[in-house]
Enzyme design. Structure first.
Site, mmCIF file in Angstrom:
data_model
loop_
_atom_site.group_PDB
_atom_site.id
_atom_site.type_symbol
_atom_site.label_atom_id
_atom_site.label_comp_id
_atom_site.label_asym_id
_atom_site.label_seq_id
_atom_site.Cartn_x
_atom_site.Cartn_y
_atom_site.Cartn_z
ATOM 1 N N ARG A 196 -0.743 9.087 9.101
ATOM 2 C CA ARG A 196 -0.668 7.642 9.334
ATOM 3 C C ARG A 196 -0.215 6.909 8.073
ATOM 4 O O ARG A 196 -0.705 7.184 6.977
ATOM 5 C CB ARG A 196 -2.057 7.134 9.721
ATOM 6 C CG ARG A 196 -2.126 5.641 9.843
ATOM 7 C CD ARG A 196 -3.557 5.177 9.965
ATOM 8 N NE ARG A 196 -4.295 5.392 8.755
ATOM 9 C CZ ARG A 196 -5.103 4.480 8.198
ATOM 10 N NH1 ARG A 196 -5.275 3.311 8.750
ATOM 11 N NH2 ARG A 196 -5.776 4.755 7.102
ATOM 12 N N GLU A 201 0.864 -1.182 0.000
ATOM 13 C CA GLU A 201 0.000 0.000 0.000
ATOM 14 C C GLU A 201 0.896 1.226 0.000
ATOM 15 O O GLU A 201 2.120 1.130 0.152
ATOM 16 C CB GLU A 201 -0.911 -0.009 1.223
ATOM 17 C CG GLU A 201 -2.025 -1.042 1.118
ATOM 18 C CD GLU A 201 -3.094 -0.891 2.195
ATOM 19 O OE1 GLU A 201 -4.253 -1.124 1.871
ATOM 20 O OE2 GLU A 201 -2.770 -0.536 3.334
ATOM 21 N N ARG A 240 -0.474 8.905 1.521
ATOM 22 C CA ARG A 240 -1.847 9.373 1.259
ATOM 23 C C ARG A 240 -1.982 10.875 1.113
ATOM 24 O O ARG A 240 -2.751 11.348 0.282
ATOM 25 C CB ARG A 240 -2.749 8.932 2.393
ATOM 26 C CG ARG A 240 -3.054 7.499 2.265
ATOM 27 C CD ARG A 240 -4.081 7.045 3.202
ATOM 28 N NE ARG A 240 -4.208 5.630 2.925
ATOM 29 C CZ ARG A 240 -4.761 4.753 3.709
ATOM 30 N NH1 ARG A 240 -5.265 5.144 4.850
ATOM 31 N NH2 ARG A 240 -4.846 3.494 3.368
ATOM 32 N N HIS A 248 -10.884 10.352 6.656
ATOM 33 C CA HIS A 248 -10.703 8.909 6.809
ATOM 34 C C HIS A 248 -10.161 8.502 8.167
ATOM 35 O O HIS A 248 -10.648 7.553 8.771
ATOM 36 C CB HIS A 248 -9.746 8.443 5.712
ATOM 37 C CG HIS A 248 -9.537 6.966 5.672
ATOM 38 N ND1 HIS A 248 -10.585 6.082 5.581
ATOM 39 C CD2 HIS A 248 -8.407 6.205 5.692
ATOM 40 C CE1 HIS A 248 -10.103 4.843 5.547
ATOM 41 N NE2 HIS A 248 -8.798 4.901 5.636
ATOM 42 N N HIS A 308 -8.680 10.187 2.897
ATOM 43 C CA HIS A 308 -8.341 9.087 1.988
ATOM 44 C C HIS A 308 -8.496 9.603 0.566
ATOM 45 O O HIS A 308 -9.526 10.188 0.225
ATOM 46 C CB HIS A 308 -9.251 7.882 2.220
ATOM 47 C CG HIS A 308 -8.682 6.633 1.615
ATOM 48 N ND1 HIS A 308 -8.624 6.436 0.260
ATOM 49 C CD2 HIS A 308 -8.108 5.555 2.173
ATOM 50 C CE1 HIS A 308 -8.062 5.265 0.017
ATOM 51 N NE2 HIS A 308 -7.725 4.715 1.161
HETATM 52 C C1 LIG Z 1 -13.589 2.282 5.291
HETATM 53 C C2 LIG Z 1 -12.360 2.139 6.155
HETATM 54 C C3 LIG Z 1 -11.310 1.365 5.726
HETATM 55 C C4 LIG Z 1 -10.172 1.220 6.521
HETATM 56 N N1 LIG Z 1 -9.164 0.396 6.106
HETATM 57 C C5 LIG Z 1 -8.122 0.158 6.936
HETATM 58 C C6 LIG Z 1 -7.127 -0.800 6.606
HETATM 59 O O1 LIG Z 1 -7.189 -1.446 5.576
HETATM 60 N N2 LIG Z 1 -6.114 -0.987 7.481
HETATM 61 C C7 LIG Z 1 -6.007 -0.315 8.662
HETATM 62 O O2 LIG Z 1 -5.059 -0.538 9.429
HETATM 63 N N3 LIG Z 1 -6.945 0.597 8.991
HETATM 64 C C8 LIG Z 1 -8.003 0.827 8.179
HETATM 65 N N4 LIG Z 1 -8.950 1.722 8.534
HETATM 66 C C9 LIG Z 1 -8.856 2.378 9.841
HETATM 67 C C10 LIG Z 1 -9.211 1.358 10.920
HETATM 68 O O3 LIG Z 1 -10.291 0.578 10.485
HETATM 69 C C11 LIG Z 1 -9.571 2.038 12.204
HETATM 70 O O4 LIG Z 1 -8.623 3.009 12.552
HETATM 71 C C12 LIG Z 1 -9.650 1.022 13.328
HETATM 72 O O5 LIG Z 1 -10.504 -0.033 12.979
HETATM 73 C C13 LIG Z 1 -10.117 1.692 14.580
HETATM 74 O O6 LIG Z 1 -10.352 0.709 15.530
HETATM 75 P P1 LIG Z 1 -10.865 1.130 16.942
HETATM 76 O O7 LIG Z 1 -11.063 -0.135 17.718
HETATM 77 O O8 LIG Z 1 -10.001 2.166 17.495
HETATM 78 O O9 LIG Z 1 -12.273 1.840 16.663
HETATM 79 P P2 LIG Z 1 -13.592 1.344 15.921
HETATM 80 O O10 LIG Z 1 -13.423 0.060 15.227
HETATM 81 O O11 LIG Z 1 -14.098 2.491 15.132
HETATM 82 O O12 LIG Z 1 -14.560 1.083 17.142
HETATM 83 C C14 LIG Z 1 -15.006 2.151 17.953
HETATM 84 C C15 LIG Z 1 -16.067 1.623 18.873
HETATM 85 O O13 LIG Z 1 -16.418 2.594 19.844
HETATM 86 C C16 LIG Z 1 -17.840 2.654 19.946
HETATM 87 N N5 LIG Z 1 -18.178 3.978 20.478
HETATM 88 C C17 LIG Z 1 -17.892 5.194 19.961
HETATM 89 N N6 LIG Z 1 -18.359 6.161 20.763
HETATM 90 C C18 LIG Z 1 -18.959 5.546 21.821
HETATM 91 C C19 LIG Z 1 -19.658 5.978 22.972
HETATM 92 N N7 LIG Z 1 -19.848 7.287 23.245
HETATM 93 N N8 LIG Z 1 -20.163 5.057 23.807
HETATM 94 C C20 LIG Z 1 -20.018 3.744 23.583
HETATM 95 N N9 LIG Z 1 -19.364 3.261 22.500
HETATM 96 C C21 LIG Z 1 -18.845 4.149 21.631
HETATM 97 C C22 LIG Z 1 -18.301 2.388 18.537
HETATM 98 O O14 LIG Z 1 -19.649 2.016 18.499
HETATM 99 C C23 LIG Z 1 -17.341 1.250 18.161
HETATM 100 O O15 LIG Z 1 -17.768 0.029 18.737
HETATM 101 C C24 LIG Z 1 -10.095 1.895 7.756
HETATM 102 C C25 LIG Z 1 -11.166 2.665 8.190
HETATM 103 C C26 LIG Z 1 -12.294 2.795 7.408
HETATM 104 C C27 LIG Z 1 -13.436 3.625 7.904
#
Ligand SMILES: Cc1cc2nc3c(=O)[nH]c(=O)nc-3n(C[C@H](O)[C@H](O)[C@H](O)COP(=O)(O)OP(=O)(O)OC[C@H]3O[C@@H](n4cnc5c(N)ncnc54)[C@H](O)[C@@H]3O)c2cc1C
Length: 552
Positions: free
Chosen positions: A391, A125, A295, A356, A246
């Site tokens: 990032r 990537e 990016r 993104h 993105h």
């Molecule tokens: C379309 C897309 C493609 C991506 N592709 C990649 C990739 O290929 N590789 C990579 O490394 N990263 C990628 N990313 C980024 C990556 O997916 C995220 O940075 C990562 O998944 C974040 O994980 P997280 O556990 O921090 O948060 P998330 O997976 O976003 O989870 C956050 C959680 O917190 C909960 N939450 C939020 N606010 C509250 C609240 N007030 N009370 C209770 N619960 C709450 C939400 O409901 C959710 O369950 C991508 C992101 C997107 C959107």
């Protein structure tokens, strides 16, 4: 001074050891590992367990797993993308612990794509000089990771899961140590409405803040709640100005709002070209990696071309892949494009940049500790220093894994040392924090429009002054509404709108202050990187009026 969202007094209380807010890769990994240390974990999540960015991740997870690749090379690529602001110790932890963290994820049950010999398939990537992105289901990596982690937490009786629960604010004890939180549960029976959850430690894993902008790849739950909560609790928040846009998000028309489909970087990694309407490649000669430049470079190049030609999008051309490769390697993207009437097999795909990834967030040390004792942050909500000003692709899932394990190790060590006692919190006294007026649900769309117009890919002092003014107007309207005679109406939509507004205001304040162009922060009025003045982090806290105050 601590602040809190205006909300009814908690009507119920419950107790746990560690409360984890969020059920993405970061939150679920913390919960699973806290359990190994003998701690009870409660995962609180806003919607369903798999409603977060994790499930949407397409490209994959970066780790030096391939032959000839090393953590040192991964470190080099990460530091280059971070444009002088990465914390090298944090990056070193990420890249050296990353490969084993991925192996442990596989042991939990995540199935990555493999070749006939059983070796993990790796792709490239943007910004990576090696093939080091492991993927699953072709382009459905996040869905597979989420599936595996959700199955694992569901089968652990020591992990309590509370869905449809919006966390509002932190509770602290008399020493200022995190001691639980307030939350609003859309539940049944005893735990319905606003309650308090007491805990020995609190982990924020609430994901990103993409919903601050009109067009984003982030799902509806990504409203920056964790950053807003941390600010109200008095925690340091850093690097908010560095929002990654993105470059290749499916363009759905000028009025499209909310979550937009992503066309993963891996499509360019496999050889698709960025072209203008006449089919000419415009990334050649702009960067040695052409379409695979970091990016920010690609997003800026696309935006420049759009400005130059007066168009609203460019194109991604992968017709030369042929139908079989599209179907096998990128089934999700193919289906998503086709559902919007575009067939990538026979036509170039219209793309434009969209918000993104938040490189900044709640400032943590290498063990995920924030500046508030007992409050940890992990995943996209955190600012570990890994990403610096930008990032590197596919480092975020890895960051969620590695730093979740680090937080669990810290909790385990404190528990073993008797340094994680039960906390006494007087829930009524904790409500002494100053309540902030709530914004109407319609404000959400207004905040998003203001932010996309003035604080998106292109920024200038004038555009951000206008954005800040618009945001301030929304806040003063809210204050007028929140009088005794006409009290604000506390509910999920108003709490989310209020969080979005606070995060947007803090982001704009930081972006206005940083008078240079660096990483994904692009100032039209200061087009150069200025290491002499700005090779430093900007930290945001709330002042005595509740307004974001940026220092650095
Ligand atoms: C379309 C897309 C493609 C991506 N592709 C990649 C990739 O290929 N590789 C990579 O490394 N990263 C990628 N990313 C980024 C990556 O997916 C995220 O940075 C990562 O998944 C974040 O994980 P997280 O556990 O921090 O948060 P998330 O997976 O976003 O989870 C956050 C959680 O917190 C909960 N939450 C939020 N606010 C509250 C609240 N007030 N009370 C209770 N619960 C709450 C939400 O409901 C959710 O369950 C991508 C992101 C997107 C959107």
């Amino acid at each position: 001074m601590q602040y809190r969202l205006t909300a009814p007094a908690p009507g119920w209380t419950a107790t746990t050891d560690v409360v984890v807010v969020g059920s993405g890769v970061a939150g679920l990994t913390v919960a699973l590992n806290a359990r190994k240390a003998g701690l009870r974990a409660t995962v609180v999540t806003k919607a369903m367990l798999d409603d977060g960015s994790t499930r949407w991740a397409q490209g994959g997870i970066a780790a030096a797993l391939g032959e000839g690749d090393t953590p040192e090379q991964h470190l080099d690529d990460t530091l280059v993308a971070g444009a002088g602001l990465c914390d090298e110790d944090a990056v070193r932890a990420l890249v050296t612990e990353g490969p084993d963290a991925v192996r442990r994820l596989i042991a939990v049950g995540a199935a990555f794509d493999q070749d006939a010999d059983g070796s993990i398939l790796l792709t490239r990537e943007g910004g990576h000089h090696r093939r080091r992105i492991a993927h699953a289901g072709g382009d459905a990596t996040g869905a597979e990771i989420s599936r595996a982690l959700v199955a694992a937490v569901r089968s652990d009786p020591g992990i309590e899961l509370i869905e449809h629960a919006l966390v509002l604010d932190l509770l602290t004890d008399a020493e200022g140590h995190a001691a639980g939180l307030t939350l609003h549960v859309m539940g049944e029976g005893q735990r319905d409405g606003v309650g308090a959850l007491r805990a020995r430690a609190v982990v924020l894993a609430t994901g990103g803040m993409g919903q601050v902008f009109s067009a984003t790849t982030n799902p509806a739950v990504s409203t920056g709640d964790g950053v807003a909560l941390a600010l109200r609790a008095g925690a340091d928040v850093a690097d908010l100005e560095f929002v990654q846009f993105h470059p290749t998000v499916l363009w759905l028309g000028p009025d499209a709002e909310g979550q937009q489909p992503l066309v993963s970087e891996a499509v360019r990694g496999e050889g698709a070209h960025l072209v203008d309407a006449s089919g000419e490649r415009f990334m050649l000669g702009q960067h040695e990696l052409a379409e695979l430049a970091p990016r920010d470079i690609v997003a800026k190049a696309i935006t420049r071309q759009m400005q130059l030609r007066g168009t609203e999008h460019m194109y991604l051309d992968g017709r030369h892949f042929g139908a079989e490769m599209w179907e096998h390697r990128f089934p999700t993207i193919l289906a998503s494009c086709r559902s919007h009437g575009i067939d990538p097999v026979t036509e170039p795909v219209p793309v434009a940049p969209a918000a993104h990834y938040a490189s900044g967030g709640v400032r943590t040390d290498l063990s995920g500790r924030t500046s508030v004792p007992g409050l940890y942050a992990c995943g996209e909500v955190a600012c570990t220093g890994v990403h610096g000003a930008n990032r590197l692709a596919s480092n975020s899932l890895l960051e969620g894994l590695v730093f979740a394990e680090r937080i669990a190790a810290d909790l385990a060590a404190r528990h073993a040392a008797g340094d994680l006692p039960e906390r006494t919190v007087d829930v009524a006294a904790a409500r002494g924090a100053r309540p902030v007026p709530l914004l109407a649900p319609e404000t959400r769309a207004e905040v998003q429009r203001l932010m996309s117009r003035g604080a998106g890919v292109l920024r200038s002092a004038a555009s951000m002054a206008a954005t800040a003014e618009g945001l301030a107007r929304l806040a003063s309207d809210a204050r007028e509404l929140s009088t005794e005679e006409k009290p604000a109406d506390p509910r999920v939509e108003t709490w989310e709108a209020t969080n979005l507004h606070l995060v947007a205001t803090a982001l704009v304040a930081a972006a206005a202050l940083r008078a240079e162009t660096r990483g994904c922060h692009w100032r039209e009025d200061f087009p150069e990187r200025d290491d002499a003045h700005w090779r430093r982090h900007l930290t945001t806290t709330l002042d005595e009026t509740g307004a974001p105050c940026v220092q650095g």
